[in-house]
Design a protein around this motif. Structure first.
Motif, mmCIF file in Angstrom:
data_model
loop_
_atom_site.group_PDB
_atom_site.id
_atom_site.type_symbol
_atom_site.label_atom_id
_atom_site.label_comp_id
_atom_site.label_asym_id
_atom_site.label_seq_id
_atom_site.Cartn_x
_atom_site.Cartn_y
_atom_site.Cartn_z
ATOM 1 N N UNK A 65 -6.986 82.235 26.834
ATOM 2 C CA UNK A 65 -7.480 83.101 25.806
ATOM 3 C C UNK A 65 -8.187 82.296 24.748
ATOM 4 N N UNK A 66 -8.197 81.016 24.732
ATOM 5 C CA UNK A 66 -8.721 80.198 23.854
ATOM 6 C C UNK A 66 -10.260 80.285 23.685
ATOM 7 N N UNK A 67 -10.982 80.063 22.771
ATOM 8 C CA UNK A 67 -12.465 80.030 22.930
ATOM 9 C C UNK A 67 -13.049 78.757 23.495
ATOM 10 N N UNK A 68 -12.238 77.822 23.456
ATOM 11 C CA UNK A 68 -12.678 76.591 23.959
ATOM 12 C C UNK A 68 -11.584 75.835 24.924
ATOM 13 N N UNK A 69 -11.870 75.451 26.196
ATOM 14 C CA UNK A 69 -10.671 74.790 27.044
ATOM 15 C C UNK A 69 -10.447 73.407 26.466
ATOM 16 N N UNK A 70 -9.086 73.329 26.156
ATOM 17 C CA UNK A 70 -8.384 72.103 25.362
ATOM 18 C C UNK A 70 -8.310 71.014 26.496
ATOM 19 N N UNK A 71 -8.141 69.725 25.966
ATOM 20 C CA UNK A 71 -7.553 68.716 26.954
ATOM 21 C C UNK A 71 -5.785 68.970 27.168
ATOM 22 N N UNK A 72 -5.492 68.525 28.410
ATOM 23 C CA UNK A 72 -4.064 68.746 28.440
ATOM 24 C C UNK A 72 -3.477 67.662 28.881
ATOM 25 N N UNK A 73 -2.290 67.385 28.079
ATOM 26 C CA UNK A 73 -1.680 65.682 28.567
ATOM 27 C C UNK A 73 -0.024 66.209 28.838
ATOM 28 N N UNK A 74 0.393 65.548 29.983
ATOM 29 C CA UNK A 74 1.797 66.024 30.508
ATOM 30 C C UNK A 74 2.581 64.868 30.412
ATOM 31 N N UNK A 75 3.828 65.050 29.660
ATOM 32 C CA UNK A 75 4.610 63.965 29.565
ATOM 33 C C UNK A 75 6.011 64.310 30.153
ATOM 34 N N UNK A 76 6.478 63.331 31.373
ATOM 35 C CA UNK A 76 7.561 63.499 32.177
ATOM 36 C C UNK A 76 7.900 62.420 32.851
ATOM 37 N N UNK A 77 9.217 61.772 32.730
ATOM 38 C CA UNK A 77 9.437 60.631 33.243
ATOM 39 C C UNK A 77 9.595 60.532 34.779
ATOM 40 N N UNK A 78 9.869 61.604 35.436
ATOM 41 C CA UNK A 78 10.080 61.724 36.820
ATOM 42 C C UNK A 78 8.757 61.807 37.648
ATOM 43 N N UNK A 79 8.272 60.734 38.409
ATOM 44 C CA UNK A 79 7.100 60.756 39.093
ATOM 45 C C UNK A 79 6.825 62.172 40.144
ATOM 46 N N UNK A 80 7.800 62.705 40.793
ATOM 47 C CA UNK A 80 7.851 63.726 41.769
ATOM 48 C C UNK A 80 7.392 64.895 40.690
ATOM 49 N N UNK A 81 8.310 65.212 39.725
ATOM 50 C CA UNK A 81 8.093 66.414 38.924
ATOM 51 C C UNK A 81 6.646 66.225 38.159
ATOM 52 N N UNK A 82 6.248 65.096 37.547
ATOM 53 C CA UNK A 82 4.939 64.935 36.997
ATOM 54 C C UNK A 82 3.916 65.255 37.939
ATOM 55 N N UNK A 83 3.892 64.792 39.178
ATOM 56 C CA UNK A 83 2.982 65.116 40.105
ATOM 57 C C UNK A 83 2.787 66.483 40.356
ATOM 58 N N UNK A 84 4.084 67.352 40.527
ATOM 59 C CA UNK A 84 3.962 68.734 40.985
ATOM 60 C C UNK A 84 3.407 69.428 39.594
ATOM 61 N N UNK A 85 4.049 69.176 38.530
ATOM 62 C CA UNK A 85 3.548 69.799 37.021
ATOM 63 C C UNK A 85 2.033 69.900 36.910
ATOM 64 N N UNK A 86 1.453 68.299 37.036
ATOM 65 C CA UNK A 86 0.030 68.081 37.106
ATOM 66 C C UNK A 86 -0.576 69.135 37.905
ATOM 67 N N UNK A 87 -0.292 69.088 39.252
ATOM 68 C CA UNK A 87 -1.082 70.047 40.049
ATOM 69 C C UNK A 87 -1.056 71.455 39.743
ATOM 70 N N UNK A 88 0.231 72.010 39.201
ATOM 71 C CA UNK A 88 0.238 73.291 39.109
ATOM 72 C C UNK A 88 -0.448 73.758 37.741
ATOM 73 N N UNK A 89 -0.519 72.764 36.759
ATOM 74 C CA UNK A 89 -1.104 73.076 35.604
ATOM 75 C C UNK A 89 -2.775 72.909 35.663
ATOM 76 N N UNK A 90 -3.416 71.991 36.656
ATOM 77 C CA UNK A 90 -4.563 72.209 36.987
ATOM 78 C C UNK A 90 -5.214 73.375 37.708
ATOM 79 N N UNK A 91 -4.162 73.835 38.518
ATOM 80 C CA UNK A 91 -4.499 74.961 39.234
ATOM 81 C C UNK A 91 -4.605 76.070 38.356
ATOM 82 N N UNK A 92 -3.453 76.195 37.516
ATOM 83 C CA UNK A 92 -3.335 77.360 36.505
ATOM 84 C C UNK A 92 -4.504 77.510 35.401
#
Length: 313
Positions: free
Chosen positions: A259-286
């Motif tokens: 809904x935002x007029x301009x696409x923002x940059x996204x930063x994802x903070x997570x200490x677990x490599x597996x969860x970080x990789x999964x969440x990064x992929x999901x966020x990029x796709x969404x």
């Protein structure tokens, strides 16, 4: 938005009743909702530092009646007209409530109101949302209390599933010697109480002022503009490895980004490599946005250091 034109009125009065203004507004919410259905008036209320700001949109006669009824209901005094115009409606719900708690001197709210009143009397053609946002989320940096922020500004939204975002914001404020402002917001859903938010203003560089706003998933809905967020340049998501795949956080953020007029940059903070990789992929796709994963915890001094480095890089 309402079909154009409607009457748009925004004013403020002294709140002299004892007790919590937020609780009083929440008690009034069912009646305001009924009135909105009956008379077509949409209303936003803001309580701050002993003042109540009223923003009404709809038919002229109904707005006047509603404003006068609220003046009598709450025993309001010293009314000031801050905006009056015809135009498209901005309010997206029949009733919206907000509050702001700041550590600045009590007189700062009055000075902001006096400035806005003079600007209106001098013919300032600001839209109602500009006036509202200058009161519900004023800048806390020295000399920048007037509407908007002076100079360049970046808005960073810090979002977590639980309370990590607010805790990290407090740590960041301590790091910069900044003050935290606390907000609350409620919409027209009577089954939901108000939700909390907070922000700090910092000088992240010689010419860059940054607002960092802590939000919960519930605050990512239609009320985000009523918290003073006209735009968001960057998101920092704090992802809990234990609940990442069972949380709606990523989906909630993706809906807001769409809904935002301009696409923002996204930063994802997570200490677990597996969860970080999964969440990064999901966020990029969404979101279809660039996502920078950060190997950092979501709380404590290491998290504050990582956020500090991100904002000042």
């Amino acid at each position: 938005m309402f079909p154009s034109p409607v009457v748009r009125m925004l004013g403020a009065s002294e709140w002299r009743q004892p007790g919590s203004a937020v609780e009083a507004m929440l008690r009034l919410r069912p009646r305001l909702l009924q009135q909105a259905i009956a008379n077509g008036v949409r209303t936003a209320l803001l309580s701050s530092q002993g003042w109540l700001v009223q923003w009404h949109e709809g038919p002229a006669a109904a707005i006047t009646t509603q404003r006068d009824a609220m003046q009598a209901e709450f025993g309001l005094a010293s009314p000031r007209l801050l905006h009056g115009s015809h135009g498209p409606g901005f309010l997206t719900e029949p009733v919206q409530l907000a509050s702001l708690q700041m550590s600045d001197p009590h007189g700062d709210m009055l000075r902001r109101l006096q400035y806005l009143q003079r600007q209106h009397e001098d013919g300032w053609d600001a839209e109602p949302m500009q006036v509202w946002q200058s009161l519900c989320a004023p800048c806390q940096l020295p000399g920048a209390w007037r509407p908007g922020l002076v100079g360049a500004r970046e808005v960073v939204a810090l979002v977590s599933e639980d309370n990590e975002a607010v805790e990290l914001l407090r740590g960041l404020a301590s790091e910069f010697g900044a003050r935290v402002a606390y907000q609350r917001y409620a919409g027209s859903d009577l089954q939901r109480r108000d939700v909390g938010a907070a922000y700090v203003d910092i000088e992240a560089g010689a010419a860059l002022r940054t607002r960092v706003q802590a939000l919960s998933p519930r605050a990512l809905g239609t009320g985000i503009q009523l918290l003073g967020l006209g735009r968001i340049d960057r998101f920092v998501l704090l992802v809990n490895p234990q609940s990442a795949q069972h949380s709606s956080l990523l989906a909630d953020v993706a809906r807001l980004v769409s809904r935002l007029p301009a696409r923002p940059w996204m930063h994802l903070m997570c200490p677990c490599p597996a969860s970080r990789a999964w969440a990064t992929q999901e966020l990029r796709a969404a979101c279809g946005a660039a996502v920078l994963p950060l190997d950092a915890p979501c709380s404590g001094y290491p998290a504050v250091d990582a956020l500090h480095e991100l904002l000042t890089a």
